[in-house]
Design a protein around this motif. Structure first.
Motif, PDB file in Angstrom:
ATOM      1  N   PHE A  25       0.816  -1.210   0.000  1.00  0.00           N
ATOM      2  CA  PHE A  25       0.000   0.000   0.000  1.00  0.00           C
ATOM      3  C   PHE A  25       0.856   1.270   0.000  1.00  0.00           C
ATOM      4  O   PHE A  25       0.470   2.286  -0.561  1.00  0.00           O
ATOM      5  CB  PHE A  25      -0.936  -0.026   1.209  1.00  0.00           C
ATOM      6  CG  PHE A  25      -2.073   0.932   1.095  1.00  0.00           C
ATOM      7  CD1 PHE A  25      -3.042   0.767   0.126  1.00  0.00           C
ATOM      8  CD2 PHE A  25      -2.184   2.005   1.970  1.00  0.00           C
ATOM      9  CE1 PHE A  25      -4.090   1.649   0.025  1.00  0.00           C
ATOM     10  CE2 PHE A  25      -3.237   2.883   1.868  1.00  0.00           C
ATOM     11  CZ  PHE A  25      -4.189   2.700   0.887  1.00  0.00           C
ATOM     12  N   ARG A  33      -4.269   6.419  -3.151  1.00  0.00           N
ATOM     13  CA  ARG A  33      -4.629   5.457  -2.104  1.00  0.00           C
ATOM     14  C   ARG A  33      -6.129   5.432  -1.824  1.00  0.00           C
ATOM     15  O   ARG A  33      -6.730   4.366  -1.683  1.00  0.00           O
ATOM     16  CB  ARG A  33      -3.860   5.779  -0.824  1.00  0.00           C
ATOM     17  CG  ARG A  33      -2.387   5.494  -0.952  1.00  0.00           C
ATOM     18  CD  ARG A  33      -1.643   5.813   0.300  1.00  0.00           C
ATOM     19  NE  ARG A  33      -0.206   5.675   0.078  1.00  0.00           N
ATOM     20  CZ  ARG A  33       0.707   6.020   0.943  1.00  0.00           C
ATOM     21  NH1 ARG A  33       0.360   6.517   2.106  1.00  0.00           N
ATOM     22  NH2 ARG A  33       1.986   5.860   0.664  1.00  0.00           N
ATOM     23  N   THR A  36      -7.860   3.727  -4.684  1.00  0.00           N
ATOM     24  CA  THR A  36      -7.599   2.286  -4.652  1.00  0.00           C
ATOM     25  C   THR A  36      -8.480   1.597  -3.616  1.00  0.00           C
ATOM     26  O   THR A  36      -9.066   0.535  -3.884  1.00  0.00           O
ATOM     27  CB  THR A  36      -6.114   2.027  -4.343  1.00  0.00           C
ATOM     28  OG1 THR A  36      -5.321   2.705  -5.306  1.00  0.00           O
ATOM     29  CG2 THR A  36      -5.806   0.552  -4.382  1.00  0.00           C
ATOM     30  N   LEU A  37      -8.583   2.197  -2.437  1.00  0.00           N
ATOM     31  CA  LEU A  37      -9.454   1.621  -1.403  1.00  0.00           C
ATOM     32  C   LEU A  37     -10.912   1.622  -1.848  1.00  0.00           C
ATOM     33  O   LEU A  37     -11.650   0.658  -1.612  1.00  0.00           O
ATOM     34  CB  LEU A  37      -9.298   2.396  -0.102  1.00  0.00           C
ATOM     35  CG  LEU A  37      -8.047   2.084   0.723  1.00  0.00           C
ATOM     36  CD1 LEU A  37      -7.975   3.005   1.930  1.00  0.00           C
ATOM     37  CD2 LEU A  37      -8.057   0.635   1.166  1.00  0.00           C
ATOM     38  N   CYS A  38     -11.334   2.693  -2.510  1.00  0.00           N
ATOM     39  CA  CYS A  38     -12.718   2.788  -2.992  1.00  0.00           C
ATOM     40  C   CYS A  38     -12.992   1.710  -4.045  1.00  0.00           C
ATOM     41  O   CYS A  38     -14.023   1.027  -3.994  1.00  0.00           O
ATOM     42  CB  CYS A  38     -12.965   4.184  -3.561  1.00  0.00           C
ATOM     43  SG  CYS A  38     -14.645   4.450  -4.102  1.00  0.00           S
ATOM     44  N   LEU A  39     -12.070   1.529  -4.999  1.00  0.00           N
ATOM     45  CA  LEU A  39     -12.251   0.503  -6.028  1.00  0.00           C
ATOM     46  C   LEU A  39     -12.243  -0.902  -5.426  1.00  0.00           C
ATOM     47  O   LEU A  39     -13.029  -1.762  -5.832  1.00  0.00           O
ATOM     48  CB  LEU A  39     -11.156   0.616  -7.092  1.00  0.00           C
ATOM     49  CG  LEU A  39     -11.298   1.789  -8.065  1.00  0.00           C
ATOM     50  CD1 LEU A  39     -10.097   1.880  -8.976  1.00  0.00           C
ATOM     51  CD2 LEU A  39     -12.575   1.634  -8.875  1.00  0.00           C
ATOM     52  N   ALA A  40     -11.367  -1.134  -4.440  1.00  0.00           N
ATOM     53  CA  ALA A  40     -11.337  -2.448  -3.791  1.00  0.00           C
ATOM     54  C   ALA A  40     -12.653  -2.716  -3.061  1.00  0.00           C
ATOM     55  O   ALA A  40     -13.190  -3.832  -3.102  1.00  0.00           O
ATOM     56  CB  ALA A  40     -10.167  -2.527  -2.830  1.00  0.00           C
ATOM     57  N   GLY A  41     -13.205  -1.698  -2.405  1.00  0.00           N
ATOM     58  CA  GLY A  41     -14.493  -1.859  -1.736  1.00  0.00           C
ATOM     59  C   GLY A  41     -15.620  -2.123  -2.716  1.00  0.00           C
ATOM     60  O   GLY A  41     -16.471  -2.982  -2.476  1.00  0.00           O
ATOM     61  N   MET A  43     -15.322  -3.472  -5.670  1.00  0.00           N
ATOM     62  CA  MET A  43     -15.162  -4.829  -6.192  1.00  0.00           C
ATOM     63  C   MET A  43     -15.691  -5.865  -5.206  1.00  0.00           C
ATOM     64  O   MET A  43     -16.353  -6.835  -5.604  1.00  0.00           O
ATOM     65  CB  MET A  43     -13.684  -5.101  -6.493  1.00  0.00           C
ATOM     66  CG  MET A  43     -13.199  -4.464  -7.769  1.00  0.00           C
ATOM     67  SD  MET A  43     -11.427  -4.692  -8.035  1.00  0.00           S
ATOM     68  CE  MET A  43     -11.287  -6.458  -8.068  1.00  0.00           C
ATOM     69  N   GLY A  44     -15.430  -5.665  -3.918  1.00  0.00           N
ATOM     70  CA  GLY A  44     -15.930  -6.605  -2.919  1.00  0.00           C
ATOM     71  C   GLY A  44     -17.445  -6.620  -2.851  1.00  0.00           C
ATOM     72  O   GLY A  44     -18.071  -7.685  -2.819  1.00  0.00           O
ATOM     73  N   THR A  47     -19.010  -8.183  -5.990  1.00  0.00           N
ATOM     74  CA  THR A  47     -18.857  -9.648  -5.988  1.00  0.00           C
ATOM     75  C   THR A  47     -19.902 -10.292  -5.093  1.00  0.00           C
ATOM     76  O   THR A  47     -20.526 -11.297  -5.469  1.00  0.00           O
ATOM     77  CB  THR A  47     -17.445 -10.027  -5.523  1.00  0.00           C
ATOM     78  OG1 THR A  47     -16.489  -9.416  -6.379  1.00  0.00           O
ATOM     79  CG2 THR A  47     -17.252 -11.527  -5.536  1.00  0.00           C
TER      80      THR A  47
END
Length: 199
Positions: A25, A33, A36-41, A43-44, A47
């Motif tokens: 990170f 950053r 990136t956290l927003c996109l990871a959230g 995606m979760g 899914t």
């Protein structure tokens, strides 16, 4: 946490340099950053939503098709009871049993998998667009490989259909023969001819 440690170890093995104490990170620029956290959230969450909706749709499809299967089996059974004597001689009993067993079962699995005819081309188009945006014309290599695999698979599917048709004809004859044997055994037992047949 273990995934970040694994990624950190992988980057260290590839680069040969130790990563910052924060791990992967810390390699990102400060302004990237949050994104990136927003996109990871996102995606979760997408899914989880996708898994829930797909499984619910599959459950509803199975419930509908199980009702359809029982109705079709009952309709074939009732129709076979109403057949005239001439029709019963023309239609072998093995064909009726195959209709109730294998053909209805194939219809049972047709409905839950039929939505893939709509979804898979859309998924393939979206994947190609994303690959093209990331890789450019090199994405055509992947699409070409996919088309070649589809052509090979369609040839195998056609061969499978021909084999299944042959198998159904043999299966009709087999079930009809077994039905005749059981009928003759019943007649032999009815008239008490077992001893004469044993000689």
């Amino acid at each position: 946490a273990w995934l970040l440690r694994l990624l950190t170890a992988a980057f260290q093995a590839i680069d040969g340099k130790p990563l910052p104490t924060g791990g992967v990170f810390d390699l990102l620029p400060a302004e990237a950053r949050a994104a990136t956290l927003c996109l990871a959230g996102i995606m979760g969450v997408t899914t989880v939503v996708m898994v829930l909706t797909v499984h619910h749709a599959f459950f509803v499809n199975l419930r509908v098709t199980s009702r359809l299967k029982s109705q079709l089996t009952a309709a074939i059974y009732l129709k076979s009871l109403r057949l005239s004597r001439e029709a019963k001689q023309e239609i072998p009993s093995g064909q009726i049993v195959n209709l109730m067993a294998s053909d209805v079962d194939r219809l049972f699995w047709l409905v839950p998998t039929s939505f893939s005819v709509v979804i898979h081309p859309i998924q393939a188009a979206v994947i190609f667009i994303l690959l093209y945006r990331m890789l450019g014309w090199a994405a055509l290599v992947g699409v070409g490989t996919m088309v070649l695999l589809l052509l090979a698979t369609s040839g195998l599917a056609r061969a499978n259909v021909r084999f299944r048709r042959l198998l159904l004809g043999v299966s009709d004859k087999r079930v009809g023969t077994i039905g005749e044997v059981l009928t003759h055994i019943r007649v032999i037992k009815l008239y008490g001819w077992e001893r004469s047949f044993q000689r």
